[in-house]
Design a protein around this motif. Structure first.
Motif, PDB file in Angstrom:
ATOM      1  N   LEU A  53      40.958  -1.820  41.405  1.00  0.00           N
ATOM      2  CA  LEU A  53      39.551  -2.077  41.175  1.00  0.00           C
ATOM      3  C   LEU A  53      39.192  -1.917  39.811  1.00  0.00           C
ATOM      4  O   LEU A  53      38.217  -2.439  39.309  1.00  0.00           O
ATOM      5  N   GLN A  54      39.794  -0.809  39.051  1.00  0.00           N
ATOM      6  CA  GLN A  54      39.380  -0.357  37.810  1.00  0.00           C
ATOM      7  C   GLN A  54      39.731  -1.461  36.700  1.00  0.00           C
ATOM      8  O   GLN A  54      39.020  -1.365  35.619  1.00  0.00           O
ATOM      9  N   TYR A  55      40.678  -2.538  37.060  1.00  0.00           N
ATOM     10  CA  TYR A  55      41.040  -3.314  36.076  1.00  0.00           C
ATOM     11  C   TYR A  55      40.071  -4.575  36.250  1.00  0.00           C
ATOM     12  O   TYR A  55      40.347  -5.618  35.609  1.00  0.00           O
ATOM     13  N   ARG A  56      39.228  -4.596  37.297  1.00  0.00           N
ATOM     14  CA  ARG A  56      38.576  -5.811  37.635  1.00  0.00           C
ATOM     15  C   ARG A  56      37.246  -5.838  36.634  1.00  0.00           C
ATOM     16  O   ARG A  56      36.676  -4.862  36.410  1.00  0.00           O
ATOM     17  N   GLU A  57      36.846  -6.979  36.137  1.00  0.00           N
ATOM     18  CA  GLU A  57      36.166  -7.218  35.134  1.00  0.00           C
ATOM     19  C   GLU A  57      34.759  -8.064  35.590  1.00  0.00           C
ATOM     20  O   GLU A  57      33.978  -8.207  34.634  1.00  0.00           O
TER      21      GLU A  57
END
Length: 263
Positions: A61-65
């Motif tokens: 989720l943290q790499y979703r932009e």
């Protein structure tokens, strides 16, 4: 000589340092129930492999932009726009608090869980991963957060009944549908007034072993007032103030008292 911290963060660090010295390892606690909870759950440092799967979901989720737009409840009429990754870092439950939630439910073994406020859905994974065969109803008032949570729930060990809408409207039906109110997680520190009224509705369905957990009991002056009101409720016996979280018990065999605990 500077004796008063200049910033809120410095004040928070000072308070937590005092708590660490004064309240860690159950020092001064005479209740066996509370002492065991502190030493066997809150301060338990063992690793649970189930948390690795949640950590992987968080990382993805943290790499979703993609951009997520939602209303700012602290500023009326304002709109906030952040990438999903930024939102997870800012608003999702921290790994430390998530692990504590997991340890609490793993210790008390609730079968029927109600969550009010899911944010990104990570906290729900912590609440429902300890066993299969659980019933979980999750309420979310923010459509943008509900959309993210719905996707996160694809990784859940148990089916999550996600209901989107105003909490005041959703709660009566949820209380009717849940078989027993074993565990309630209030994840709505931005709605301090609503938090008190929802607590008063939930408390009517508690049993001896019900456990309530509140996030952000020190997040605002209104939440501090709400927490004091919750602690003084006639059905509440033991409460535990962990600064970031508050835990509430209703077992009438326990002597009524609020315990301050370091975590």
């Amino acid at each position: 000589m500077q004796i008063i911290p200049k910033s809120k963060n410095a004040l928070r660090r000072s308070i937590l340092l005092y708590r660490r010295v004064r309240y860690r390892k159950g020092y001064g606690v005479h209740s066996p129930f509370v002492y065991n909870l502190i030493t066997k759950v809150i301060e338990e440092s063992g690793h649970f492999y189930l948390l690795d799967d949640i950590a992987l979901t968080r990382l993805k989720l943290q790499y979703r932009e993609e951009l997520v737009t939602y209303p700012d409840k602290k500023k009326k009429g304002a709109i906030v726009q952040k990438t999903l990754g930024q939102l997870v870092q800012k608003r999702a439950i921290s790994p430390k608090q998530g692990a504590l939630l997991f340890k609490i439910v793993n210790y008390f073994k609730p079968v029927h869980i109600l969550q009010i406020g899911t944010n990104m859905g990570l906290s729900t994974l912590y609440l429902t991963s300890y066993a299969s065969g659980l019933q979980c109803i999750a309420l979310e008032s923010n459509p943008a957060f509900a959309s993210v949570a719905r996707e996160t729930f694809k990784q859940a060990r148990n089916p999550i009944d996600l209901r989107e809408g105003d909490y005041t409207d959703l709660l009566p039906k949820a209380l009717k549908d849940i078989e027993a109110l074993d565990f309630v997680y209030f994840n709505m520190q931005d709605d301090d007034i609503c938090c008190s009224s929802l607590f008063n509705k939930c408390v009517e369905q508690t049993h001896q072993n019900s456990v309530f957990v509140f996030k952000g009991i020190k997040s605002s002056s209104k939440m501090r007032i709400a927490w004091k009101e919750i602690c003084s409720h006639p059905k509440v016996t033991v409460t535990m103030d962990l600064y970031a979280l508050g835990i509430v018990f209703f077992n009438d065999k326990l002597h009524k008292r609020n315990y301050i605990t370091y975590y």
